[in-house]
Design a protein around this motif. Sequence first.
Motif, PDB file in Angstrom:
ATOM      1  N   GLY A 178       0.831  -1.192   0.000  1.00 42.01           N
ATOM      2  CA  GLY A 178       0.000   0.000   0.000  1.00 42.01           C
ATOM      3  C   GLY A 178       0.869   1.246   0.000  1.00 42.01           C
ATOM      4  N   GLY A 179       0.232   2.400  -0.060  1.00 46.06           N
ATOM      5  CA  GLY A 179       0.940   3.675   0.003  1.00 46.06           C
ATOM      6  C   GLY A 179       0.721   4.298   1.366  1.00 46.06           C
TER       7      GLY A 179
ATOM      8  N   PHE B  59     -11.849   1.775  -3.206  1.00 44.28           N
ATOM      9  CA  PHE B  59     -12.827   2.073  -4.254  1.00 44.28           C
ATOM     10  C   PHE B  59     -13.062   0.781  -5.025  1.00 44.28           C
TER      11      PHE B  59
ATOM     12  N   LEU C 234     -13.001   0.503  -8.827  1.00 37.45           N
ATOM     13  CA  LEU C 234     -11.731   0.724  -9.537  1.00 37.45           C
ATOM     14  C   LEU C 234     -10.836  -0.514  -9.482  1.00 37.45           C
TER      15      LEU C 234
ATOM     16  N   GLY D  78      -1.301  -4.678  -9.460  1.00 37.65           N
ATOM     17  CA  GLY D  78      -1.809  -4.501  -8.098  1.00 37.65           C
ATOM     18  C   GLY D  78      -2.679  -3.264  -7.966  1.00 37.65           C
ATOM     19  N   PHE D  79      -3.086  -2.995  -6.703  1.00 42.61           N
ATOM     20  CA  PHE D  79      -3.955  -1.855  -6.405  1.00 42.61           C
ATOM     21  C   PHE D  79      -3.167  -0.549  -6.483  1.00 42.61           C
ATOM     22  N   PHE D  80      -3.778   0.491  -6.965  1.00 42.02           N
ATOM     23  CA  PHE D  80      -3.178   1.820  -6.817  1.00 42.02           C
ATOM     24  C   PHE D  80      -4.263   2.876  -6.591  1.00 42.02           C
ATOM     25  N   GLN D  81      -4.932   3.272  -7.665  1.00 44.70           N
ATOM     26  CA  GLN D  81      -5.997   4.265  -7.501  1.00 44.70           C
ATOM     27  C   GLN D  81      -7.162   3.718  -6.677  1.00 44.70           C
TER      28      GLN D  81
ATOM     29  N   LYS E 100      -7.009   2.284  -3.956  1.00 47.70           N
ATOM     30  CA  LYS E 100      -6.728   2.377  -2.518  1.00 47.70           C
ATOM     31  C   LYS E 100      -6.384   3.816  -2.141  1.00 47.70           C
TER      32      LYS E 100
ATOM     33  N   GLU F  19       7.345   6.896  -0.112  1.00 50.73           N
ATOM     34  CA  GLU F  19       6.742   6.063  -1.152  1.00 50.73           C
ATOM     35  C   GLU F  19       7.724   5.910  -2.304  1.00 50.73           C
TER      36      GLU F  19
ATOM     37  N   GLN G 113       3.001   0.084  -6.823  1.00 54.00           N
ATOM     38  CA  GLN G 113       3.473   0.606  -5.556  1.00 54.00           C
ATOM     39  C   GLN G 113       4.646  -0.242  -5.112  1.00 54.00           C
TER      40      GLN G 113
ATOM     41  N   GLY H 184      -0.179  -7.700  -7.266  1.00 53.11           N
ATOM     42  CA  GLY H 184       1.004  -6.925  -7.661  1.00 53.11           C
ATOM     43  C   GLY H 184       2.300  -7.561  -7.185  1.00 53.11           C
TER      44      GLY H 184
ATOM     45  N   THR I  33      -6.706   9.612  -6.566  1.00 55.94           N
ATOM     46  CA  THR I  33      -7.525   9.277  -5.389  1.00 55.94           C
ATOM     47  C   THR I  33      -6.827   9.538  -4.060  1.00 55.94           C
TER      48      THR I  33
END
Lengths: 324, 324
Positions: free
Chosen positions: A115-116, A173, A176, A186-189, A191, B80, B114, B186, B251
Amino acid sequence: MRLATLRDGTRDGLLAVVRGDGEALTPAGAVAGTLQQALDGWAEVEPRLRALAADLEAGRAPARKLDPRALHSPLPRAYEWVDGSTFLNHTRLVRRARGALPPPTLETEPLVYQGGGGVLLAPTDPIPLGDPGWGLDLEGEVCVILGDVPMGTRAAGAEGCIRLLCLANDLTFRNLVPTEMEKGFGFFQSKPATAFSPFAVTPDELGPAWRGGRLHLRITVRLNGALLGDPDAGPEMHFSFHDLVQHLARTRAFTPGTILGSGTVSNADEARGVTCLQERRVRETIGAGQPQTPFLRAGDRVEIEMRDGAGRNLFGTIDQVVVP
Amino acid sequence: MRLATLRDGTRDGLLAVVRGDGEALTPAGAVAGTLQQALDGWAEVEPRLRALAADLEAGRAPARKLDPRALHSPLPRAYEWVDGSTFLNHTRLVRRARGALPPPTLETEPLVYQGGGGVLLAPTDPIPLGDPGWGLDLEGEVCVILGDVPMGTRAAGAEGCIRLLCLANDLTFRNLVPTEMEKGFGFFQSKPATAFSPFAVTPDELGPAWRGGRLHLRITVRLNGALLGDPDAGPEMHFSFHDLVQHLARTRAFTPGTILGSGTVSNADEARGVTCLQERRVRETIGAGQPQTPFLRAGDRVEIEMRDGAGRNLFGTIDQVVVP
């Protein structure tokens, strides 16, 4: 010992020690200015923070009334935020809703994503709705905050890397996700910024509820005051935090302040409810052919907390309202 | 202005300003102790760093001979580390090797993942090989280091968020990628710690080579002294750094010190060679049915740098040896 971070206009806030009754705190700036600084020098700092906590309890340190709105996330920004998906009941249900099969290694190898953590939400921060079509969802999770984790750390040695525990509201989201999944990166926008509980707590504070790298207590999630779910965060956590640490450290090391999440807490017993809307929507789809519960809307209020047998609110309450 | 971070036994090192000839530096602790601190207060700190740089150039500040081995990554840890895949020639070739189709949005929506930035490698740090079966690969990339990026930042306003540029050696365990891709969450174990160039450089230092959010210069990658490739990092970067910032900020917001990478630099012209071994292996497979180039082995030396028209080594040299 329970720690919190006061908003003071700086990026990382001011570290504070919380009194046992949760009603007061004392700034810990004389020991360590920020939680990150405390974690960076934990071996020296921890005993001094514990001494300050004892002074606070005994009335020897200046007590300030605790106002949850004055608190930031324990780490307002974290060098890494890594989230697992260890409650397989949730993984299976959500993948089913996406029409995706769970990976063949579901039971033998942890699922985690990077995650970020550069901008995190305070426990009482509003949740930006973004585009209502993005399908904003909450997720109630248990997290550990790590100290130094050398590359190659094994599960058997992972307990020594765990400094603190807290709760998270891991926002997603949902609409998305499918496109990002398809891209394979993987997830970006999907999350947005994650919110964390007011307090970060040393493992000893949790007593026997913390054992084997799992927290055996119920997490409580309310939506607009109504109970959404109160599943047990312990027994059905398929991979423990120790297992997760081993998985993370296979090919690299981690710096103190890395936050590691359990993924959405979920129990197979439907009576325990859910800690995210997606899981309820999937259950509705299985039962009635389509989801009835909408995703979060402007004005919705989300509360997440965890109490011990004596009713003590261990981590304080994540209490957020969705805003347009 | 060119900045570097001296190893001083602390987690974040000591900020230094590099002299124009790259032969000397001066510690900048009196202005900002670390690069993170400088980025956190950039508006006030930058002019003071520039004054120090002018003093160093004029012989008014104490000059210390620059020893590349004394330098850490400009940010030894970053809040990040987000990496793109903007050279579509590379994306298409590598996906083809995996038997995977590029996503349908390849040309219209950036691919980013990420990464983990909590523990980064210095430009001269050894590269841990891990298990030789994991297929260790290098990747030569251009990166920007961001200041505050508010949520919703558009490409047109992204230039103002870019504080510094540097190079990266983005290491990958190629043989761990397919399993992680299949899981849909990811990269994680397939991405060990990334190494960065000795210097981080303000955009004005690059003159007209930095334009439109792209760096129009050739990146040079050598393996064991032999040229692996020297593709141009500019024209074939399909999405600019400005486009990437807009994609990231859709986001959520980003804190100063976020590092954003271009992905492996790659040109369609085969004469320009490659900046990662995987791409050469794919070309070999297309030409001869199977790859001939092995992945990195213990003892291999990787050098990555970028020179301007005058031959000046802009970012210093990433110079690493693979160790068992």
